[in-house]
Design an enzyme around this catalytic site. Sequence first.
Site, PDB file in Angstrom:
ATOM      1  N   LYS A 129      52.162  37.843  40.342  1.00  0.00           N
ATOM      2  CA  LYS A 129      51.274  37.854  39.156  1.00  0.00           C
ATOM      3  C   LYS A 129      51.861  36.785  38.347  1.00  0.00           C
ATOM      4  O   LYS A 129      53.226  36.447  38.006  1.00  0.00           O
ATOM      5  CB  LYS A 129      50.890  39.473  38.403  1.00  0.00           C
ATOM      6  CG  LYS A 129      49.688  38.945  38.021  1.00  0.00           C
ATOM      7  CD  LYS A 129      48.448  39.018  39.306  1.00  0.00           C
ATOM      8  CE  LYS A 129      47.796  39.680  38.337  1.00  0.00           C
ATOM      9  NZ  LYS A 129      46.587  40.176  39.300  1.00  0.00           N
ATOM     10  N   ASP A 169      42.310  35.247  37.250  1.00  0.00           N
ATOM     11  CA  ASP A 169      43.056  36.638  37.086  1.00  0.00           C
ATOM     12  C   ASP A 169      42.259  36.392  35.535  1.00  0.00           C
ATOM     13  O   ASP A 169      41.158  35.853  35.761  1.00  0.00           O
ATOM     14  CB  ASP A 169      44.390  37.650  37.156  1.00  0.00           C
ATOM     15  CG  ASP A 169      43.855  38.471  36.922  1.00  0.00           C
ATOM     16  OD1 ASP A 169      43.979  39.684  37.393  1.00  0.00           O
ATOM     17  OD2 ASP A 169      44.188  38.728  35.283  1.00  0.00           O
TER      18      ASP A 169
HETATM   19  N1  LIG Z   1      39.549  37.462  39.902  1.00  0.00           N
HETATM   20  C1  LIG Z   1      39.809  38.731  40.836  1.00  0.00           C
HETATM   21  O1  LIG Z   1      39.377  37.898  41.785  1.00  0.00           O
HETATM   22  C2  LIG Z   1      40.768  40.117  40.758  1.00  0.00           C
HETATM   23  C3  LIG Z   1      40.021  40.397  39.689  1.00  0.00           C
HETATM   24  N2  LIG Z   1      40.619  41.660  39.674  1.00  0.00           N
HETATM   25  C4  LIG Z   1      41.196  42.863  37.667  1.00  0.00           C
HETATM   26  O2  LIG Z   1      40.139  43.000  37.560  1.00  0.00           O
HETATM   27  C5  LIG Z   1      39.997  43.077  35.961  1.00  0.00           C
HETATM   28  C6  LIG Z   1      38.950  41.763  36.115  1.00  0.00           C
HETATM   29  O3  LIG Z   1      39.225  40.300  36.288  1.00  0.00           O
HETATM   30  P1  LIG Z   1      37.945  39.097  35.681  1.00  0.00           P
HETATM   31  O4  LIG Z   1      36.687  39.842  36.534  1.00  0.00           O
HETATM   32  O5  LIG Z   1      38.633  38.455  37.397  1.00  0.00           O
HETATM   33  O6  LIG Z   1      38.831  38.835  34.641  1.00  0.00           O
HETATM   34  P2  LIG Z   1      37.533  37.596  33.844  1.00  0.00           P
HETATM   35  O7  LIG Z   1      38.070  36.697  32.684  1.00  0.00           O
HETATM   36  O8  LIG Z   1      36.521  37.341  34.526  1.00  0.00           O
HETATM   37  O9  LIG Z   1      36.581  39.280  33.081  1.00  0.00           O
HETATM   38  C7  LIG Z   1      37.198  39.749  32.647  1.00  0.00           C
HETATM   39  C8  LIG Z   1      36.113  40.866  32.195  1.00  0.00           C
HETATM   40  O10 LIG Z   1      36.193  42.063  30.886  1.00  0.00           O
HETATM   41  C9  LIG Z   1      36.309  41.912  29.652  1.00  0.00           C
HETATM   42  N3  LIG Z   1      37.077  43.094  29.300  1.00  0.00           N
HETATM   43  C10 LIG Z   1      38.452  42.021  29.143  1.00  0.00           C
HETATM   44  N4  LIG Z   1      39.344  43.514  28.112  1.00  0.00           N
HETATM   45  C11 LIG Z   1      37.629  44.787  27.565  1.00  0.00           C
HETATM   46  C12 LIG Z   1      38.252  45.268  26.911  1.00  0.00           C
HETATM   47  N5  LIG Z   1      39.413  45.919  26.233  1.00  0.00           N
HETATM   48  N6  LIG Z   1      37.016  46.013  26.476  1.00  0.00           N
HETATM   49  C13 LIG Z   1      36.079  45.355  27.617  1.00  0.00           C
HETATM   50  N7  LIG Z   1      36.089  44.785  28.383  1.00  0.00           N
HETATM   51  C14 LIG Z   1      36.529  43.354  28.311  1.00  0.00           C
HETATM   52  C15 LIG Z   1      35.649  40.306  29.691  1.00  0.00           C
HETATM   53  O11 LIG Z   1      34.595  40.342  28.251  1.00  0.00           O
HETATM   54  C16 LIG Z   1      34.827  39.846  30.880  1.00  0.00           C
HETATM   55  O12 LIG Z   1      33.884  39.832  30.849  1.00  0.00           O
HETATM   56  C17 LIG Z   1      41.099  42.702  35.925  1.00  0.00           C
HETATM   57  O13 LIG Z   1      41.809  44.205  35.481  1.00  0.00           O
HETATM   58  C18 LIG Z   1      41.900  42.399  37.285  1.00  0.00           C
HETATM   59  O14 LIG Z   1      43.485  42.127  37.222  1.00  0.00           O
HETATM   60  C19 LIG Z   1      41.465  42.738  40.624  1.00  0.00           C
HETATM   61  C20 LIG Z   1      41.156  42.095  41.872  1.00  0.00           C
HETATM   62  C21 LIG Z   1      41.438  40.627  41.964  1.00  0.00           C
HETATM   63  O1  LIG Z   2      43.486  36.149  45.724  1.00  0.00           O
HETATM   64  C1  LIG Z   2      44.495  35.959  44.494  1.00  0.00           C
HETATM   65  O2  LIG Z   2      46.357  35.867  45.155  1.00  0.00           O
HETATM   66  C2  LIG Z   2      44.748  36.751  43.010  1.00  0.00           C
HETATM   67  C3  LIG Z   2      43.763  38.485  43.319  1.00  0.00           C
HETATM   68  C4  LIG Z   2      44.251  39.500  42.233  1.00  0.00           C
HETATM   69  O3  LIG Z   2      44.929  38.510  40.793  1.00  0.00           O
HETATM   70  C5  LIG Z   2      44.583  40.759  42.416  1.00  0.00           C
HETATM   71  O4  LIG Z   2      44.402  41.207  43.101  1.00  0.00           O
HETATM   72  O5  LIG Z   2      44.913  41.296  41.371  1.00  0.00           O
END
Ligand SMILES: NC(=O)C1=CN([C@@H]2O[C@H](COP(=O)(O)OP(=O)(O)OC[C@H]3O[C@@H](n4cnc5c(N)ncnc54)[C@H](O)[C@@H]3O)[C@@H](O)[C@H]2O)C=CC1
Ligand SMILES: O=C(O)CCC(=O)C(=O)O
Length: 447
Positions: A129, A169
């Site tokens: 990461k 992320d």
């Molecule tokens: N993008 C991916 O493929 C993956 C993401 N994740 C996890 O999912 C979560 C969200 O990631 P994404 O959707 O990719 O990011 P993103 O940047 O697209 O969205 C994050 C969202 O969370 C909200 N947010 C951030 N801090 C907040 C808080 N304190 N309270 C309420 N809302 C808050 C933001 O406003 C935004 O809408 C993270 O924990 C990330 O590590 C897990 C697996 C894969």
């Molecule tokens: O697709 C990836 O390599 C990243 C996905 C990721 O950051 C996660 O699973 O939390």
Amino acid sequence: MSKFETQWDDMMSRIETRSADQDEFLQAVHEVAASVKDVVKTDDALQKSRIFERLTEPDRIIIFNVTWEDDGGDVHINRGYRVQHCGAIGPYKGGIRFHPTVDLSTLKFLAFEQTFKNALTGLPMGGGKGGSDFDPEGRSEREIMRFCQAFMDELFRHIGPYTDVPAGDINVGGREIGYMYGRYRRLTNRFTGAMTGKGLSYGGSPARVEATGYGLIYFLSHVLEAHLDKIDDKTIIISGAGNVALHAAEKAVALGAKVITLSDSDGTLLKEDGFSSDDINWIKDHKAKSGASLKAFTDDRGGTFKSGKKPWSIKADIALPCATQNEIDKDDAKALVDNDVKFLAEGANMPCTAKATKTIRESDMVYVPGKASNAGGVALSGLEMSQNADFERGEFDTLDTQLQSIMARIHDSCKDFGKVDDRIDYVRGANRAAFAKVSKALLAFGI
Ligand SMILES: NC(=O)C1=CN([C@@H]2O[C@H](COP(=O)(O)OP(=O)(O)OC[C@H]3O[C@@H](n4cnc5c(N)ncnc54)[C@H](O)[C@@H]3O)[C@@H](O)[C@H]2O)C=CC1
Ligand SMILES: O=C(O)CCC(=O)C(=O)O
């Protein structure tokens, strides 16, 4: 106390000392330790090779200076990181996060979790990461571009399709991957699958954008089925309004569920009659264009915005935290239990504090840890790597079907490794299944 217990406690003390002040990292380690302790206890080889302890120390941590210039000509210095946690079963793989809260503890916990998650997918990917404490909020397009390029100016020498393959992320989506990959290609003069989440015009994979959210709902459907239930009449509360939250909401609505909340750092948007697909598309467009608060939704499409509030006190059948780590504290967990929420599946990484997890696990709620339920994103990234290696491009429907099979397989692993009496302990199942795979590889390599 037995010799094993003493040795285990000594080991945990060493880990705590070595990573003192890294609370999120230690939280993640303690959760896995509790699940695999019995496995280690009955296996001399695991004890002798100190496999668990080795897995708590990243293979490598790269910390670097990211200097960039804003639109006004002022110079800024941020810190960049890549934690290459464990490369035993494949190239390091995991996202990049840009957020002011990013520090070593956050990235070490995320990389540690990623190693186990990636093992669960069944694909050959190690865990890593990275990210920076850079805050993109309020930055212009050109500032984001310059930052991404400056970040890659150092990162490029540490990554590659067989070494380490970063992706997105929090705050790193298609736009940022484009700027970073463009710089990588220019610096190395190689067009390789050194990153995933790329745009479709330059080697990206159909279905990667949707995969984490869709995968979460596919996994949830298996959980419901295992509990003789189904999704189509369920009320769901979701936090976040980013990639994971919106695609989870989209798929849940398509399968007939009623999603009544989304949230951002300003508060919670509640639509009691449920978001429609058009509502979700409106939010996708709105967020992409302006990055503005969800509050604006109510002027155009109804609902109520609860400023400063989280969704967890709103009555529902299912909770899907999809925003960030430790967003559910003990009081939130208590509210979920009091409201008789039946299922909680994590879209975000480690969204429940240790105390919240304890409260939930002591209740009747079925709890699924993110390393199982949000593995769809990295799984599709693995499929993007395969397409790049073969100079091929898959079709959305085929990849979506592969994603469904992978999520079904992860559910089977949780069931096989997490059976306790007549129920499935998904935390134990996910941790033990992943540990079995990674530890086998480490043992094969010797000391
Ligand atoms: N993008 C991916 O493929 C993956 C993401 N994740 C996890 O999912 C979560 C969200 O990631 P994404 O959707 O990719 O990011 P993103 O940047 O697209 O969205 C994050 C969202 O969370 C909200 N947010 C951030 N801090 C907040 C808080 N304190 N309270 C309420 N809302 C808050 C933001 O406003 C935004 O809408 C993270 O924990 C990330 O590590 C897990 C697996 C894969
Ligand atoms: O697709 C990836 O390599 C990243 C996905 C990721 O950051 C996660 O699973 O939390």
